[in-house]
Design an enzyme around this catalytic site. Sequence first.
Site, PDB file in Angstrom:
ATOM      1  N   SER A  95       0.850  -1.195   0.000  1.00  0.00           N
ATOM      2  CA  SER A  95       0.000   0.000   0.000  1.00  0.00           C
ATOM      3  C   SER A  95       0.890   1.251   0.000  1.00  0.00           C
ATOM      4  O   SER A  95       1.673   1.426  -0.929  1.00  0.00           O
ATOM      5  CB  SER A  95      -0.957  -0.062   1.194  1.00  0.00           C
ATOM      6  OG  SER A  95      -2.043   0.813   1.026  1.00  0.00           O
ATOM      7  N   HIS A 229      -7.746  -5.706   0.181  1.00  0.00           N
ATOM      8  CA  HIS A 229      -6.559  -4.850   0.257  1.00  0.00           C
ATOM      9  C   HIS A 229      -5.464  -5.491   1.102  1.00  0.00           C
ATOM     10  O   HIS A 229      -4.279  -5.310   0.842  1.00  0.00           O
ATOM     11  CB  HIS A 229      -6.943  -3.488   0.832  1.00  0.00           C
ATOM     12  CG  HIS A 229      -5.895  -2.442   0.666  1.00  0.00           C
ATOM     13  ND1 HIS A 229      -5.548  -1.917  -0.569  1.00  0.00           N
ATOM     14  CD2 HIS A 229      -5.092  -1.825   1.574  1.00  0.00           C
ATOM     15  CE1 HIS A 229      -4.588  -1.016  -0.411  1.00  0.00           C
ATOM     16  NE2 HIS A 229      -4.297  -0.946   0.872  1.00  0.00           N
TER      17      HIS A 229
END
Length: 251
Positions: A95, A229
């Site tokens: 991320s 995610h």
Amino acid sequence: MATGTDSTTWFRRYSGTPAPRRRLAVLPHAGGSASFFHSWGSAFDGDTEVLVAQYPGRQERFNEPFVDRMDVLADRVTAALLPFADVPLTLFGHSMGASLAYEVALRLEERHRVTPAALHVSSRKAPHRLTPLDLHRKGDDELVAVLRGLGGTDTALLDDPDIRQLVLPAVRADFTVVSTYGPRVPTAVGCPVHAWIGDTDPNVAVWDMDAWADVAPEGFRVRVLPGGHFYLLQQHETLMRELSGHLAGDR
């Protein structure tokens, strides 16, 4: 107060041998800490030393000021990594950490003539595909909602006001890094790039990860795994196995 580039401050080290043949530097996500990747320290062979970045303002660095600009963070992480570049060095960023790993790779090459063995980017759009955000301007309740949506934090802990008060300043600082970074010109790195993405990620699509190919003239591949995610929690064994193969081949 250690706010500079001391390597022992910036990285937790997990070594299988006093003389590693290779190193893997892991750069966490926004709001993340080194402890999130603790299990990675024993996931690879004895010739691999794992380094996990610990950003200022959290855990043992709690009393240090946050860094809320990507360029400053990348400069400091790069300087802290240099003592570990005596053997092949692979970067893995998840991320926010993916953008950071990319910026560190560029700095290692351009400023220090150190080319990483490989760059692994996870759950983050390519630098030229990013769009400005305002995450850092959201109220506390909105930040908590964002964290719940991503699924990487034990969100039940965020129901405790005292824990929220401890956690959210670091999250806000990191979200400032994320919100104020990009889009940037797609400058190529001199190493292969491996992209990783969960197939149900709510914020990043497979074609966003495909765009990392634009900065990877030395080779590119993308791997799609089941999950969101934070697919790397559910797919830990698969990810470790595949990363081990990449590391052993230095590719």
